[in-house]
Scaffold this motif. Structure first.
Motif, PDB file in Angstrom:
ATOM      1  N   GLY A 441      31.081  33.853  40.425  1.00  0.00           N
ATOM      2  CA  GLY A 441      30.457  32.840  41.273  1.00  0.00           C
ATOM      3  C   GLY A 441      29.292  33.405  42.077  1.00  0.00           C
ATOM      4  O   GLY A 441      28.246  32.778  42.226  1.00  0.00           O
ATOM      5  N   GLU A 442      29.503  34.637  42.651  1.00  0.00           N
ATOM      6  CA  GLU A 442      28.417  35.242  43.417  1.00  0.00           C
ATOM      7  C   GLU A 442      27.217  35.535  42.536  1.00  0.00           C
ATOM      8  O   GLU A 442      26.070  35.330  42.925  1.00  0.00           O
ATOM      9  N   VAL A 443      27.523  36.054  41.317  1.00  0.00           N
ATOM     10  CA  VAL A 443      26.400  36.348  40.395  1.00  0.00           C
ATOM     11  C   VAL A 443      25.650  35.063  40.037  1.00  0.00           C
ATOM     12  O   VAL A 443      24.420  35.034  39.980  1.00  0.00           O
ATOM     13  N   MET A 444      26.418  33.975  39.809  1.00  0.00           N
ATOM     14  CA  MET A 444      25.755  32.706  39.472  1.00  0.00           C
ATOM     15  C   MET A 444      24.925  32.191  40.651  1.00  0.00           C
ATOM     16  O   MET A 444      23.830  31.669  40.465  1.00  0.00           O
ATOM     17  N   ALA A 445      25.442  32.363  41.898  1.00  0.00           N
ATOM     18  CA  ALA A 445      24.664  31.934  43.074  1.00  0.00           C
ATOM     19  C   ALA A 445      23.388  32.744  43.196  1.00  0.00           C
ATOM     20  O   ALA A 445      22.309  32.203  43.483  1.00  0.00           O
ATOM     21  N   GLN A 446      23.523  34.084  43.028  1.00  0.00           N
ATOM     22  CA  GLN A 446      22.318  34.916  43.081  1.00  0.00           C
ATOM     23  C   GLN A 446      21.345  34.547  41.973  1.00  0.00           C
ATOM     24  O   GLN A 446      20.130  34.586  42.157  1.00  0.00           O
ATOM     25  N   ASP A 447      21.921  34.171  40.792  1.00  0.00           N
ATOM     26  CA  ASP A 447      21.043  33.782  39.688  1.00  0.00           C
ATOM     27  C   ASP A 447      20.286  32.495  40.025  1.00  0.00           C
ATOM     28  O   ASP A 447      19.111  32.358  39.714  1.00  0.00           O
ATOM     29  N   ARG A 448      20.997  31.553  40.696  1.00  0.00           N
ATOM     30  CA  ARG A 448      20.303  30.310  41.080  1.00  0.00           C
ATOM     31  C   ARG A 448      19.189  30.598  42.083  1.00  0.00           C
ATOM     32  O   ARG A 448      18.111  30.015  42.011  1.00  0.00           O
ATOM     33  N   ILE A 449      19.485  31.495  43.043  1.00  0.00           N
ATOM     34  CA  ILE A 449      18.443  31.857  44.016  1.00  0.00           C
ATOM     35  C   ILE A 449      17.267  32.517  43.296  1.00  0.00           C
ATOM     36  O   ILE A 449      16.090  32.249  43.576  1.00  0.00           O
ATOM     37  N   LEU A 450      17.615  33.427  42.339  1.00  0.00           N
ATOM     38  CA  LEU A 450      16.565  34.116  41.589  1.00  0.00           C
ATOM     39  C   LEU A 450      15.725  33.113  40.795  1.00  0.00           C
ATOM     40  O   LEU A 450      14.494  33.212  40.735  1.00  0.00           O
ATOM     41  N   GLN A 451      16.412  32.106  40.195  1.00  0.00           N
ATOM     42  CA  GLN A 451      15.670  31.117  39.431  1.00  0.00           C
ATOM     43  C   GLN A 451      14.763  30.267  40.334  1.00  0.00           C
ATOM     44  O   GLN A 451      13.663  29.893  39.961  1.00  0.00           O
ATOM     45  N   SER A 452      15.290  29.955  41.573  1.00  0.00           N
ATOM     46  CA  SER A 452      14.467  29.154  42.496  1.00  0.00           C
ATOM     47  C   SER A 452      13.249  29.911  42.973  1.00  0.00           C
ATOM     48  O   SER A 452      12.226  29.320  43.296  1.00  0.00           O
ATOM     49  N   LEU A 453      13.359  31.257  43.066  1.00  0.00           N
ATOM     50  CA  LEU A 453      12.237  32.070  43.511  1.00  0.00           C
ATOM     51  C   LEU A 453      11.349  32.544  42.359  1.00  0.00           C
ATOM     52  O   LEU A 453      10.360  33.228  42.589  1.00  0.00           O
ATOM     53  N   SER A 454      11.748  32.240  41.133  1.00  0.00           N
ATOM     54  CA  SER A 454      10.981  32.721  39.978  1.00  0.00           C
ATOM     55  C   SER A 454       9.626  32.016  39.910  1.00  0.00           C
ATOM     56  O   SER A 454       9.493  30.836  40.268  1.00  0.00           O
ATOM     57  N   TYR A 455       8.652  32.751  39.479  1.00  0.00           N
ATOM     58  CA  TYR A 455       7.322  32.159  39.373  1.00  0.00           C
ATOM     59  C   TYR A 455       7.257  31.117  38.255  1.00  0.00           C
ATOM     60  O   TYR A 455       6.350  30.290  38.197  1.00  0.00           O
ATOM     61  N   ARG A 456       8.256  31.133  37.327  1.00  0.00           N
ATOM     62  CA  ARG A 456       8.241  30.157  36.228  1.00  0.00           C
ATOM     63  C   ARG A 456       8.447  28.727  36.757  1.00  0.00           C
ATOM     64  O   ARG A 456       7.970  27.764  36.142  1.00  0.00           O
ATOM     65  N   ASN A 457       9.160  28.595  37.870  1.00  0.00           N
ATOM     66  CA  ASN A 457       9.281  27.260  38.466  1.00  0.00           C
ATOM     67  C   ASN A 457       7.933  26.764  38.967  1.00  0.00           C
ATOM     68  O   ASN A 457       7.660  25.564  38.965  1.00  0.00           O
ATOM     69  N   VAL A 458       7.137  27.693  39.480  1.00  0.00           N
ATOM     70  CA  VAL A 458       5.783  27.307  39.906  1.00  0.00           C
ATOM     71  C   VAL A 458       4.950  26.865  38.701  1.00  0.00           C
ATOM     72  O   VAL A 458       4.181  25.917  38.761  1.00  0.00           O
ATOM     73  N   LEU A 459       5.141  27.561  37.543  1.00  0.00           N
ATOM     74  CA  LEU A 459       4.399  27.187  36.334  1.00  0.00           C
ATOM     75  C   LEU A 459       4.791  25.784  35.868  1.00  0.00           C
ATOM     76  O   LEU A 459       3.964  25.047  35.322  1.00  0.00           O
ATOM     77  N   LYS A 460       6.063  25.402  36.080  1.00  0.00           N
ATOM     78  CA  LYS A 460       6.508  24.074  35.649  1.00  0.00           C
ATOM     79  C   LYS A 460       5.834  22.966  36.453  1.00  0.00           C
ATOM     80  O   LYS A 460       5.820  21.815  36.021  1.00  0.00           O
ATOM     81  N   ARG A 461       5.299  23.285  37.633  1.00  0.00           N
ATOM     82  CA  ARG A 461       4.630  22.273  38.446  1.00  0.00           C
ATOM     83  C   ARG A 461       3.156  22.118  38.087  1.00  0.00           C
ATOM     84  O   ARG A 461       2.415  21.455  38.791  1.00  0.00           O
ATOM     85  N   GLY A 462       2.724  22.763  37.016  1.00  0.00           N
ATOM     86  CA  GLY A 462       1.362  22.576  36.552  1.00  0.00           C
ATOM     87  C   GLY A 462       0.439  23.751  36.792  1.00  0.00           C
ATOM     88  O   GLY A 462      -0.740  23.669  36.514  1.00  0.00           O
ATOM     89  N   TYR A 463       0.965  24.844  37.307  1.00  0.00           N
ATOM     90  CA  TYR A 463       0.133  26.013  37.559  1.00  0.00           C
ATOM     91  C   TYR A 463       0.146  26.917  36.312  1.00  0.00           C
ATOM     92  O   TYR A 463       0.938  26.737  35.365  1.00  0.00           O
ATOM     93  N   GLN A 484     -14.339  39.051  28.791  1.00  0.00           N
ATOM     94  CA  GLN A 484     -13.101  39.857  28.886  1.00  0.00           C
ATOM     95  C   GLN A 484     -11.944  39.019  28.361  1.00  0.00           C
ATOM     96  O   GLN A 484     -11.800  37.845  28.677  1.00  0.00           O
ATOM     97  N   ALA A 485     -11.136  39.665  27.548  1.00  0.00           N
ATOM     98  CA  ALA A 485      -9.978  38.982  26.976  1.00  0.00           C
ATOM     99  C   ALA A 485      -8.904  38.823  28.025  1.00  0.00           C
ATOM    100  O   ALA A 485      -8.592  39.754  28.751  1.00  0.00           O
ATOM    101  N   ILE A 486      -8.378  37.620  28.121  1.00  0.00           N
ATOM    102  CA  ILE A 486      -7.316  37.330  29.075  1.00  0.00           C
ATOM    103  C   ILE A 486      -6.238  36.518  28.379  1.00  0.00           C
ATOM    104  O   ILE A 486      -6.455  35.981  27.277  1.00  0.00           O
ATOM    105  N   ALA A 487      -5.076  36.453  29.014  1.00  0.00           N
ATOM    106  CA  ALA A 487      -3.952  35.649  28.521  1.00  0.00           C
ATOM    107  C   ALA A 487      -3.555  34.690  29.625  1.00  0.00           C
ATOM    108  O   ALA A 487      -3.346  35.103  30.755  1.00  0.00           O
ATOM    109  N   VAL A 488      -3.466  33.400  29.325  1.00  0.00           N
ATOM    110  CA  VAL A 488      -3.102  32.355  30.283  1.00  0.00           C
ATOM    111  C   VAL A 488      -1.708  31.875  29.938  1.00  0.00           C
ATOM    112  O   VAL A 488      -1.474  31.348  28.851  1.00  0.00           O
ATOM    113  N   GLU A 489      -0.771  32.093  30.859  1.00  0.00           N
ATOM    114  CA  GLU A 489       0.631  31.733  30.636  1.00  0.00           C
ATOM    115  C   GLU A 489       0.931  30.407  31.325  1.00  0.00           C
ATOM    116  O   GLU A 489       0.692  30.250  32.511  1.00  0.00           O
ATOM    117  N   PHE A 490       1.482  29.440  30.498  1.00  0.00           N
ATOM    118  CA  PHE A 490       1.931  28.165  31.037  1.00  0.00           C
ATOM    119  C   PHE A 490       3.451  28.127  31.023  1.00  0.00           C
ATOM    120  O   PHE A 490       4.105  29.107  30.629  1.00  0.00           O
TER     121      PHE A 490
END
Length: 528
Positions: A441-463, A484-490
């Motif tokens: 349960g603690e690991v799952m709670a920490q995982d939820r916090i980690l997911q909420s702080l992940s930058y991928r959630n910001v990407l889901k909002r259109g960034y 210059q070659a770049i990579a754009v991650e959505f």
């Protein structure tokens, strides 16, 4: 005969007209009191009238007489009369037929010391001053723009009308009037209660708490203004938490509340002017400052625009910026062919040195040696296993014999111990399972916090996240250069791109690739 008696007077007294009787009284008084000296206290003195004459009263603790000093006599006096001054007046007593009053026409005036009321005021002033009630450090500044003004005065006099009219002309605000008597017995207690009542208003109460108080009264004699010399009024004014303006009497009138108040106004109208600013002046000042601000902003923008144009002219052209990088690129391209040839030759010599140590006969010998070593280790391992098995068989035989020799009681204890161990193992398994659930349960709670702080959630909002060729995030546009070659991650994947516009970073400011540290050498492939 009846008509005869109707026309006769019922009395033999002489008949006078009002004017004749008043004139006779006037002559009688002037003859009886042609020259008198009177000692008394000046009361109600307001200075010479517009005609040059001075009208006031002389009084003591029991009586009062009107007095007048004609214009010619005023010019010959050696001192100026003042309110409350005890004097000795010499003159004659006369009457004023127009109002059936008598008065003394003063011809000479001599000072005789301060009057009883003035002496009482001075004594009270020294007493309250010694307590610090008149200390300038106690006085508070008036608010610049009050929202609510409290006025303590009579609601029927001209004073309140003057104050309201002046406030409405200058800066209309909410005014609360506390009606009190400003003269007579008990008026001092009413004024003190009004000041304390205004201070008792709660900030968030049903009535708005005033930001400033005005205690006002029109002019009058010393007796008329005596309520504002009351000790209760002075203490209430000194203890007021709300800034207080005293506007009692005219400019020449002074009472003890003037010393205890935060500000003294010469007149009630002056108190209204002190309480509020002029709204028109404020609006004009705001308009003037707004115009100055706009002009200053315009001048600032013009200066910045001229400075930007000057900097633009000072910037080098694109060919000048690319001249040095192009030269370096040409020199590098010239040395690239020779570098490749030298690198190929070095690699070939290294390969030949390594290949000299990889002859078939050498490989066969090394394989034969390794095979013999493995066989010897297998034989030794078999012998060790056999000896271990023999030792274990011996120990098991000894233990079996010992167990057979144990009495039945020990066998029962063994069974009970086995059962107890089995129970403890079950509890341990349950506790371990509970701990595993809690940890999960603690690991799952920490995982939820980690997911909420992940930058991928910001990407889901259109960034999107931009990375350079090394895979590192790009934090500013200045860090990229043209082409210059770049990579754009959505959120659903990434794409590769090449910059076509943006700020060109000089080669000296480009980030050099980090050299590998000795602790992390580059990996090399195996030859096998």
């Amino acid at each position: 005969m009846s008509s005869f008696f109707d026309n006769d007077s019922p009395s033999n007294l002489a008949e006078y007209s009002v004017s004749e009787l008043s004139g006779s009284i006037k002559r009688t008084v002037e003859q009886a009191f042609d020259q008198v000296r009177v000692r008394g206290e000046i009361s109600g003195y307001r200075g010479p009238h517009s005609s040059g004459h001075a009208y006031f009263s002389l009084k003591d603790d029991k009586a009062r007489i009107d007095a007048v000093i004609w214009k010619g006599t005023m010019g010959r006096l050696k001192f100026r009369p003042e309110e409350g001054m005890e004097v000795i007046a010499t003159g004659k007593v006369t009457t004023f037929p127009g109002s059936s009053k008598y008065q003394i026409v003063i011809e000479t005036l001599e000072p005789a010391g301060a009057g009883a009321l003035m002496a009482l005021i001075e004594e009270r002033k020294r007493k309250l001053g010694a307590e610090g009630l008149f200390d300038p450090a106690r006085k508070r500044p008036l608010p610049y723009m009050p929202r609510v003004i409290g006025v303590v005065t009579s609601p029927t006099g001209a004073v309140i009308r003057d104050i309201l009219h002046r406030i409405s002309d200058r800066f209309p605000v909410h005014v609360i009037v506390w009606p009190v008597r400003v003269q007579g017995e008990g008026s001092g207690n009413e004024v003190a209660a009004a000041i304390e009542g205004f201070n008792g208003f709660a900030v968030d109460g049903p009535f708005a708490r005033p930001d400033v108080l005005i205690v006002a009264r029109g002019g009058g004699s010393l007796e008329d203004l005596w309520s504002f010399n009351d000790e209760a009024v002075v203490r209430a004014a000194a203890n007021s938490q709300i800034p207080l303006i005293s506007a009692v009497g005219h400019e020449t009138d002074w009472t003890l509340i003037d010393y205890a108040s935060d500000q003294r106004a010469p007149t009630p109208t002056g108190a209204a002017e002190m309480a509020v600013p002029v709204k028109a002046d404020l609006e004009a000042a705001v308009s003037a400052r707004s115009a100055r601000l706009k002009a200053a902003v315009t001048r600032r923008m013009d200066d910045r625009r001229q400075g930007l144009r000057a900097l633009t002219r000072a910037l080098p052209s694109l060919d000048q910026l690319l001249a040095l990088p192009r030269r370096r690129f040409d020199e590098a391209s010239l040395g690239l062919g020779r570098g490749l040839q030298m690198n190929t030759a070095n690699k070939r010599r290294l390969f030949e040195r390594m290949a000299a140590h990889l002859r078939p006969d050498m490989l066969s010998n090394r394989i034969s040696e390794r095979r013999r070593t493995i066989e010897e280790r297998m034989i030794r391992a078999e012998r060790v296993v056999e000896r271990s098995i023999q030792r274990f068989e011996t120990r098991i035989s000894s233990a079996d014999a010992a167990l057979r020799a144990l009495p039945a009681r020990l066998v029962g204890q063994i069974h009970r111990s086995r059962d107890r161990v089995a129970g403890l193992m079950g509890k341990a398994d349950g506790a371990l399972a509970g701990d595993l659930r809690r940890w999960r349960g603690e690991v799952m709670a920490q995982d939820r916090i980690l997911q909420s702080l992940s930058y991928r959630n910001v990407l889901k909002r259109g960034y999107a996240l931009v990375r350079d060729g090394s895979g590192l995030p790009v934090k500013s546009a200045a860090a990229l250069s043209l082409h210059q070659a770049i990579a754009v991650e959505f959120a659903d994947g990434s794409i590769n791109a090449v910059t076509t516009e943006g700020t060109t970073t000089p080669p000296s400011q480009k980030k050099r690739p980090e050299k590998p540290t000795p602790a992390d050498p580059p990996k090399q492939g195996s030859l096998f």
